[in-house]
Design a protein around this motif. Structure first.
Motif, PDB file in Angstrom:
ATOM      1  N   ALA A   1       8.842 -33.766  23.581  1.00 12.40           N
ATOM      2  CA  ALA A   1       7.915 -34.701  24.205  1.00 12.40           C
ATOM      3  C   ALA A   1       7.927 -34.480  25.708  1.00 12.40           C
ATOM      4  O   ALA A   1       8.905 -33.982  26.261  1.00 12.40           O
TER       5      ALA A   1
ATOM      6  N   VAL B   1      19.663 -38.894  24.142  1.00 19.88           N
ATOM      7  CA  VAL B   1      18.609 -39.613  23.433  1.00 19.88           C
ATOM      8  C   VAL B   1      17.990 -38.687  22.407  1.00 19.88           C
ATOM      9  O   VAL B   1      17.391 -37.669  22.751  1.00 19.88           O
ATOM     10  N   ARG B   2      18.207 -39.023  21.135  1.00 13.92           N
ATOM     11  CA  ARG B   2      17.669 -38.252  20.013  1.00 13.92           C
ATOM     12  C   ARG B   2      17.971 -36.766  20.141  1.00 13.92           C
ATOM     13  O   ARG B   2      17.105 -35.916  20.014  1.00 13.92           O
TER      14      ARG B   2
ATOM     15  N   SER C   1      22.228 -40.332  19.504  1.00 14.12           N
ATOM     16  CA  SER C   1      21.874 -40.991  20.766  1.00 14.12           C
ATOM     17  C   SER C   1      23.041 -41.762  21.368  1.00 14.12           C
ATOM     18  O   SER C   1      23.767 -42.458  20.655  1.00 14.12           O
TER      19      SER C   1
ATOM     20  N   TRP D   1       7.298 -42.259  30.701  1.00 16.80           N
ATOM     21  CA  TRP D   1       7.261 -41.861  29.287  1.00 16.80           C
ATOM     22  C   TRP D   1       8.531 -42.295  28.573  1.00 16.80           C
ATOM     23  O   TRP D   1       8.466 -42.860  27.479  1.00 16.80           O
ATOM     24  N   SER D   2       9.684 -42.054  29.184  1.00 11.10           N
ATOM     25  CA  SER D   2      10.941 -42.402  28.513  1.00 11.10           C
ATOM     26  C   SER D   2      11.088 -43.905  28.350  1.00 11.10           C
ATOM     27  O   SER D   2      11.525 -44.394  27.306  1.00 11.10           O
TER      28      SER D   2
ATOM     29  N   ARG E   1       7.911 -45.363  25.988  1.00 12.26           N
ATOM     30  CA  ARG E   1       7.738 -44.801  24.653  1.00 12.26           C
ATOM     31  C   ARG E   1       9.077 -44.466  23.990  1.00 12.26           C
ATOM     32  O   ARG E   1       9.448 -45.036  22.980  1.00 12.26           O
ATOM     33  N   GLN E   2       9.818 -43.539  24.586  1.00 14.63           N
ATOM     34  CA  GLN E   2      11.060 -43.088  23.961  1.00 14.63           C
ATOM     35  C   GLN E   2      12.087 -44.210  23.843  1.00 14.63           C
ATOM     36  O   GLN E   2      12.617 -44.481  22.762  1.00 14.63           O
ATOM     37  N   LYS E   3      12.389 -44.857  24.967  1.00 14.00           N
ATOM     38  CA  LYS E   3      13.407 -45.916  24.951  1.00 14.00           C
ATOM     39  C   LYS E   3      12.932 -47.140  24.176  1.00 14.00           C
ATOM     40  O   LYS E   3      13.727 -47.794  23.490  1.00 14.00           O
TER      41      LYS E   3
ATOM     42  N   ARG F   1      12.019 -43.366  13.981  1.00 12.36           N
ATOM     43  CA  ARG F   1      10.966 -43.048  14.948  1.00 12.36           C
ATOM     44  C   ARG F   1       9.729 -43.919  14.781  1.00 12.36           C
ATOM     45  O   ARG F   1       8.837 -43.895  15.631  1.00 12.36           O
TER      46      ARG F   1
END
Length: 216
Positions: A12, A45-46, A91, A129-130, A133-135, A168
């Motif tokens: 990503a 993270v992942r 993670s 983005w983190s 979306r990711q976090k 996810r």
């Protein structure tokens, strides 16, 4: 075991403040114990290790957030700034601020689980983005009931609640934005313990210099 330590171009999109690498949580903890990482902020993270760059607007906002939350956190919980949490095999997040059960004056040999946190705060200065979306997906997957993003550029607090789903596919079902002048409720363990205004967390806005009068 082979380990991919190169930035993953197919991953990503990376935010300008972080660089991704791939490891397992077990490897990550062993590297921390061995002193592999320099004096800086890293998180897993992942499956990817990220070096996080934190500049002064971010640092100021973290300090203010910690100070105000500590003033209203009830007994039985404490505020944990910029420290790792145990999540799963892939993670090991390091949120900017987490409110977790326990007493900060009592030593615990292992960090708390992400799922134990009643509030997690990320300060977004260069990592949209983190954080969004990711976090958000990561913390929702752990069932963290309330997730805040303090947006330094947008000068607001985004509050995410009601985590749903798993893995996810996890996400927060509700999102409310609180601009400066509209304090956000601080809800810990299902109870509102106070309110925080974005303007009290963020660095002041620099006013443009006043024009000077022309000389005669």
């Amino acid at each position: 075991m082979a380990t991919d330590v190169q930035p993953d171009a197919k991953a990503a999109p990376a935010d300008p403040g972080r660089r991704p690498y791939r490891f397992t949580a077990e490897q990550f903890w062993k590297m921390i114990e061995a002193g592999v990482f320099p004096e800086s902020h890293f998180e897993l993270v992942r499956g990817r290790i990220y070096l996080t760059t934190k500049h002064e607007p971010h640092n100021f906002t973290v300090r203010r957030t910690v100070k105000l939350l500590r003033a209203m956190t009830p007994a039985g919980f404490y505020v944990r700034p910029e420290a790792s949490l145990r999540h799963d095999r892939w993670s090991v997040p390091e949120p900017d601020v987490a409110v977790v059960p326990g007493d900060e004056d009592i030593f615990q040999p292992e960090p708390p689980l992400t799922s134990e946190a009643v509030l997690i705060v990320e300060v977004c200065a260069s990592t949209p983005w983190s954080d969004y979306r990711q976090k958000a997906g990561l913390y929702a997957s752990a069932g963290v009931p309330t997730y805040w993003i303090v947006d330094v550029v947008g000068r607001k607090i985004d509050v995410f609640t009601k985590p749903r789903g798993a893995g996810r596919e996890a996400a927060y079902a509700e999102h409310h934005a609180f601009a400066e002048g509209a304090p956000a409720p601080v809800v810990l363990d299902g109870r509102e313990v106070g309110r925080v205004d974005a303007k009290d967390l963020l660095p002041p806005i620099e006013e443009p210099p006043k024009p000077t009068s022309p000389t005669a």
